[in-house]
Each structure stands twice: as structure tokens, then as C-alpha cells.
Design a protein around this motif. Structure first.
Motif, PDB file in Angstrom:
ATOM      1  N   HIS A   1       0.851  -1.189   0.000  1.00  0.00           N
ATOM      2  CA  HIS A   1       0.000   0.000   0.000  1.00  0.00           C
ATOM      3  C   HIS A   1       0.885   1.237   0.000  1.00  0.00           C
ATOM      4  O   HIS A   1       1.868   1.305   0.732  1.00  0.00           O
ATOM      5  CB  HIS A   1      -0.903   0.021   1.237  1.00  0.00           C
ATOM      6  CG  HIS A   1      -1.801  -1.170   1.343  1.00  0.00           C
ATOM      7  ND1 HIS A   1      -3.104  -1.167   0.910  1.00  0.00           N
ATOM      8  CD2 HIS A   1      -1.574  -2.415   1.834  1.00  0.00           C
ATOM      9  CE1 HIS A   1      -3.653  -2.352   1.129  1.00  0.00           C
ATOM     10  NE2 HIS A   1      -2.735  -3.122   1.688  1.00  0.00           N
ATOM     11  N   GLY A   2       0.518   2.232  -0.800  1.00  0.00           N
ATOM     12  CA  GLY A   2       1.301   3.454  -0.903  1.00  0.00           C
ATOM     13  C   GLY A   2       2.225   3.425  -2.107  1.00  0.00           C
ATOM     14  O   GLY A   2       2.491   2.380  -2.698  1.00  0.00           O
ATOM     15  N   HIS A   3       2.724   4.600  -2.483  1.00  0.00           N
ATOM     16  CA  HIS A   3       3.545   4.715  -3.685  1.00  0.00           C
ATOM     17  C   HIS A   3       4.852   3.930  -3.571  1.00  0.00           C
ATOM     18  O   HIS A   3       5.398   3.752  -2.474  1.00  0.00           O
ATOM     19  CB  HIS A   3       3.872   6.184  -3.958  1.00  0.00           C
ATOM     20  CG  HIS A   3       2.747   6.949  -4.565  1.00  0.00           C
ATOM     21  ND1 HIS A   3       1.824   7.627  -3.814  1.00  0.00           N
ATOM     22  CD2 HIS A   3       2.384   7.118  -5.867  1.00  0.00           C
ATOM     23  CE1 HIS A   3       0.942   8.197  -4.621  1.00  0.00           C
ATOM     24  NE2 HIS A   3       1.253   7.912  -5.864  1.00  0.00           N
ATOM     25  N   PRO A   4       5.383   3.486  -4.712  1.00  0.00           N
ATOM     26  CA  PRO A   4       6.723   2.886  -4.725  1.00  0.00           C
ATOM     27  C   PRO A   4       7.744   3.824  -4.100  1.00  0.00           C
ATOM     28  O   PRO A   4       7.664   5.047  -4.248  1.00  0.00           O
ATOM     29  CB  PRO A   4       6.990   2.686  -6.223  1.00  0.00           C
ATOM     30  CG  PRO A   4       5.637   2.542  -6.831  1.00  0.00           C
ATOM     31  CD  PRO A   4       4.758   3.479  -6.046  1.00  0.00           C
ATOM     32  N   THR A   5       8.719   3.236  -3.418  1.00  0.00           N
ATOM     33  CA  THR A   5       9.628   4.052  -2.626  1.00  0.00           C
ATOM     34  C   THR A   5      10.919   3.273  -2.378  1.00  0.00           C
ATOM     35  O   THR A   5      11.391   2.543  -3.251  1.00  0.00           O
ATOM     36  CB  THR A   5       8.924   4.486  -1.319  1.00  0.00           C
ATOM     37  OG1 THR A   5       9.776   5.350  -0.583  1.00  0.00           O
ATOM     38  CG2 THR A   5       8.483   3.336  -0.456  1.00  0.00           C
TER      39      THR A   5
ATOM     40  N   VAL B   1       9.667   2.433   3.906  1.00  0.00           N
ATOM     41  CA  VAL B   1       8.770   1.368   4.371  1.00  0.00           C
ATOM     42  C   VAL B   1       9.176   0.861   5.761  1.00  0.00           C
ATOM     43  O   VAL B   1       8.325   0.438   6.546  1.00  0.00           O
ATOM     44  CB  VAL B   1       8.662   0.204   3.365  1.00  0.00           C
ATOM     45  CG1 VAL B   1       7.981   0.668   2.089  1.00  0.00           C
ATOM     46  CG2 VAL B   1      10.007  -0.439   3.065  1.00  0.00           C
ATOM     47  N   ARG B   2      10.475   0.910   6.060  1.00  0.00           N
ATOM     48  CA  ARG B   2      10.896   0.555   7.415  1.00  0.00           C
ATOM     49  C   ARG B   2      10.261   1.509   8.431  1.00  0.00           C
ATOM     50  O   ARG B   2       9.763   1.100   9.481  1.00  0.00           O
ATOM     51  CB  ARG B   2      12.414   0.606   7.538  1.00  0.00           C
ATOM     52  CG  ARG B   2      12.935   0.192   8.927  1.00  0.00           C
ATOM     53  CD  ARG B   2      14.412   0.500   9.117  1.00  0.00           C
ATOM     54  NE  ARG B   2      15.225  -0.044   8.050  1.00  0.00           N
ATOM     55  CZ  ARG B   2      15.883   0.717   7.168  1.00  0.00           C
ATOM     56  NH1 ARG B   2      15.796   2.057   7.227  1.00  0.00           N
ATOM     57  NH2 ARG B   2      16.618   0.171   6.226  1.00  0.00           N
ATOM     58  N   ARG B   3      10.278   2.784   8.099  1.00  0.00           N
ATOM     59  CA  ARG B   3       9.736   3.816   8.993  1.00  0.00           C
ATOM     60  C   ARG B   3       8.262   3.577   9.304  1.00  0.00           C
ATOM     61  O   ARG B   3       7.821   3.739  10.443  1.00  0.00           O
ATOM     62  CB  ARG B   3       9.933   5.171   8.323  1.00  0.00           C
ATOM     63  CG  ARG B   3       9.345   6.362   9.057  1.00  0.00           C
ATOM     64  CD  ARG B   3       9.517   7.612   8.205  1.00  0.00           C
ATOM     65  NE  ARG B   3       8.903   8.776   8.832  1.00  0.00           N
ATOM     66  CZ  ARG B   3       8.737   9.945   8.210  1.00  0.00           C
ATOM     67  NH1 ARG B   3       9.146  10.088   6.961  1.00  0.00           N
ATOM     68  NH2 ARG B   3       8.175  10.944   8.833  1.00  0.00           N
ATOM     69  N   TYR B   4       7.488   3.203   8.282  1.00  0.00           N
ATOM     70  CA  TYR B   4       6.040   3.099   8.466  1.00  0.00           C
ATOM     71  C   TYR B   4       5.560   1.676   8.757  1.00  0.00           C
ATOM     72  O   TYR B   4       4.362   1.468   8.969  1.00  0.00           O
ATOM     73  CB  TYR B   4       5.326   3.642   7.236  1.00  0.00           C
ATOM     74  CG  TYR B   4       5.541   5.121   7.049  1.00  0.00           C
ATOM     75  CD1 TYR B   4       5.272   6.022   8.080  1.00  0.00           C
ATOM     76  CD2 TYR B   4       6.034   5.632   5.849  1.00  0.00           C
ATOM     77  CE1 TYR B   4       5.486   7.380   7.927  1.00  0.00           C
ATOM     78  CE2 TYR B   4       6.242   6.998   5.685  1.00  0.00           C
ATOM     79  CZ  TYR B   4       5.972   7.859   6.725  1.00  0.00           C
ATOM     80  OH  TYR B   4       6.179   9.207   6.572  1.00  0.00           O
ATOM     81  N   THR B   5       6.475   0.721   8.763  1.00  0.00           N
ATOM     82  CA  THR B   5       6.084  -0.673   9.028  1.00  0.00           C
ATOM     83  C   THR B   5       6.830  -1.199  10.251  1.00  0.00           C
ATOM     84  O   THR B   5       6.306  -1.184  11.354  1.00  0.00           O
ATOM     85  CB  THR B   5       6.349  -1.554   7.796  1.00  0.00           C
ATOM     86  OG1 THR B   5       5.805  -0.944   6.629  1.00  0.00           O
ATOM     87  CG2 THR B   5       5.706  -2.922   7.984  1.00  0.00           C
ATOM     88  N   ARG B   6       8.067  -1.593  10.072  1.00  0.00           N
ATOM     89  CA  ARG B   6       8.824  -2.174  11.191  1.00  0.00           C
ATOM     90  C   ARG B   6       8.917  -1.206  12.366  1.00  0.00           C
ATOM     91  O   ARG B   6       8.655  -1.571  13.518  1.00  0.00           O
ATOM     92  CB  ARG B   6      10.208  -2.574  10.692  1.00  0.00           C
ATOM     93  CG  ARG B   6      11.092  -3.239  11.759  1.00  0.00           C
ATOM     94  CD  ARG B   6      12.023  -2.230  12.387  1.00  0.00           C
ATOM     95  NE  ARG B   6      12.864  -2.840  13.405  1.00  0.00           N
ATOM     96  CZ  ARG B   6      13.501  -2.141  14.334  1.00  0.00           C
ATOM     97  NH1 ARG B   6      13.376  -0.805  14.378  1.00  0.00           N
ATOM     98  NH2 ARG B   6      14.251  -2.742  15.223  1.00  0.00           N
TER      99      ARG B   6
END
Length: 315
Positions: A246-250, A255-260
Motif C-alpha cells: 500500500h502506498g507509492h513505490p519508494t 517502508v521501514r519507517r512506516y512498518t517495522r
């Protein structure tokens, strides 16, 4: 120069936030947004960072595909027959190569309910064995849930099981790409897989990784296991490019910031709450303000806190 251009494109994509305030960015299609080529040969149609609605047709996850030179590989069946067809229509505008394979990132509706369209085209559908079990066990109720919000846009959608399953990895050599579908361990939901492109250093992460919206923690989402899988198997990929679920490619940092990091933060907050003798009613309101800018924060923050409390109470 090529590397610089790709990096610039990556940064531009990561800053172009999807928004719950935009009902549909591509009115001419059932897709929420038009597919974009992230790196050469790899495209994604970014879904809404919002719950599934009639306006977004359930396209609130990323639908990706790889144009290999010898055929197209699709990642995610889509949330409805019509949504899968809409993606296929876009693929046909980009290439005359046939779709040769579809992967389901897990057993959730937005990954699998479009399988019926792809099966009708004679395309093999591959998923992890746990995801296949989820579809077999809960597919009927998942379909009924989709019909409630999608109404006429659900037309043609039927439950279609994957035609092939795997336990650990499923590797495809096609054209210019080596495509490795991998089960890395427990994460967001049963049967979560990632699709790793080692030559391109790109991972299509599925629900292993979230960006721009708050991740949901389900009753079966074991957060400690998800963190362990991230640290021992996902992070070591050292991917340069990440297409999240979910969310734009990056990139991996985002993704670490918003997941893990979010999972670790919430567990720390709940752990401190438990040590202070706090109860479930109070746990819902632990401080999650560092993440309040994320889409779906209002819908999910308190639910996530309650589920983590229930998990950690017995760890």
C-alpha cells in the motif's frame, strides 16, 4: 546518469502521496490510478490509501506487473473481476506480450477476488499454500463483503483458487527477469509473499511493507513474528527499490519507517502500559501521535493498540 534518473523518479514517487481525500484519480477506469513504470519493465497501479469503497472499486492496494520481454507477470489478482480486466486493458496498451502468470500476494480479497478474470484468460495463478487455504476457507465471506461495497462493480466475480501453490519459493526465469516469489515468514496475514527481482534490486513487498497509510493489525497478525521476519529475512534483501503493498513505490528507509518502526514503537508503548498496570480500556489510547499524519490513522490506531495489548498480555 541512468542511476540518477531512476533515483529522482523514486524520490518523486515517494513524495506524491496518495490521499483518502481523493476518491478516484483515474475516472475513466475501475483502477484508482493509472499504472506507472517505476523502473524499466516494472509497472504498478497504486491503490487508494483508504478503506475499500465503491468509488475506488476496492483498488486500495498496489497492482503491479512486469513486462519481461517474453510475457507479462502480474502481481495481485485484484479486488474484483472488473478490476482485473481494467488492469489487463492497461497492460494491452503498454505491450502486446501476453500475461503468462499471476501471483497473489496473500489470501485477502484485494489480492485474490480478480482471480476469476485471470482464470478465464487461461493464466496460471500462483500463491503461497497458506493463502490458498485462506481463500478456500473464507473466500465466500470475503466475496460477500466485497459485493456489499462494490455492488454492480462486483459483477462477474467468483471465487477462484490459485492453480499452483508453493511453501518456500517459486522462481521464474522469463525474458530479462529472474522473478523470485518468496515466503519469508509470518507477517501481516497468512501466506504473505514478496516478489524479489535480484537483478534489479527491487522487491514487490506485498503486505510485508506499508507506506503512506497506517497498517492494520488483524486478530491473526502476530506483531512480534512480523518484526522478526522483517529483521531476519526482509531487511537483508537490501532492496534499492520497494513497491509496498500500500502506498507509492519508494525505498527501504520509507517502508521501514512506516512498518517495522511503527510495530516496534506500538509494542514499546503497550509494553510500558502493561508494566504500569494499565488495562485494555486505557490501552486503546496510548500515544501514537508520531504516526497521526498517516492515512487510515483514525480508522486503525485504536484498534491496533487493542490488538497489540491482547497479544502482549500473554507473551
Amino acid at each position: 546518469m541512468k542511476k540518477l534518473l531512476l533515483t529522482t523518479a523514486l524520490l518523486s514517487a515517494s513524495s506524491a502521496f496518495a490521499s483518502e481525500d481523493i476518491a478516484d484519480k483515474y475516472p475513466g477506469s475501475m483502477l484508482y490510478d493509472k499504472p506507472v513504470e517505476f523502473i524499466p519493465g516494472v509497472f504498478t497501479a497504486t491503490g487508494a490509501t483508504a478503506p475499500p469503497t465503491y468509488e475506488n472499486a476496492g483498488h486500495n492496494n498496489n497492482l503491479s506487473f512486469i513486462v519481461t520481454g517474453e510475457g507479462v507477470v502480474v502481481i495481485n489478482g485484484g479486488a474484483a473481476y472488473g478490476l482485473a480486466k481494467a488492469l489487463h486493458d492497461e497492460i494491452k496498451q503498454i505491450t502486446d506480450q501476453p500475461v503468462k502468470l499471476v501471483f497473489n500476494e496473500n489470501g485477502q480479497g484485494h489480492a485474490v477476488l480478480g482471480n476469476s478474470y485471470w482464470a478465464e484468460q487461461g493464466v496460471p495463478i500462483v500463491a503461497h499454500e497458506d493463502a490458498a487455504h485462506e481463500i478456500e476457507e473464507y473466500g465466500g465471506s470475503i466475496l460477500e463483503g466485497m459485493k456489499r461495497y462494490n455492488r454492480d462493480q462486483a459483477e462477474g466475480t467468483e471465487i477462484q483458487l490459485p492453480t499452483e501453490t508453493f511453501a518456500d519459493e517459486y522462481i521464474v526465469e522469463m525474458g530479462d527477469f529472474r522473478i523470485e516469489a518468496r515466503y519469508l515468514g509470518p507477517a501481516h496475514s497468512p501466506g504473505d509473499i514478496v516478489v524479489w527481482l535480484p537483478k534489479q534490486s527491487l522487491v514487490i513487498a506485498g503486505d510485508m511493507a506499508f507506506h503512506e497509510r497506517m497498517l492494520p493489525i488483524f486478530a491473526h497478525t502476530m506483531t512480534a513474528d512480523w518484526i522478526e521476519t522483517w529483521e531476519t529475512a526482509f531487511e537483508p534483501l537490501a532492496a534499492t527499490y520497494v513497491i509496498p503493498g500500500h502506498g507509492h513505490p519508494t525505498n527501504m528507509d520509507q517502508v521501514r519507517r512506516y512498518t517495522r518502526d511503527y510495530l516496534v514503537y506500538l509494542r514499546d508503548q503497550i509494553g510500558a502500559h502493561l508494566e504500569a498496570g494499565g488495562d485494555l480500556a486505557e490501552a486503546y489510547y496510548v500515544d501514537q501521535s508520531p504516526y497521526k499524519s498517516l492515512d487510515t490513522f483514525e480508522e486503525l490506531a485504536t484498534k491496533n493498540a487493542g490488538r497489540v495489548y491482547e497479544q502482549m498480555e500473554f507473551e
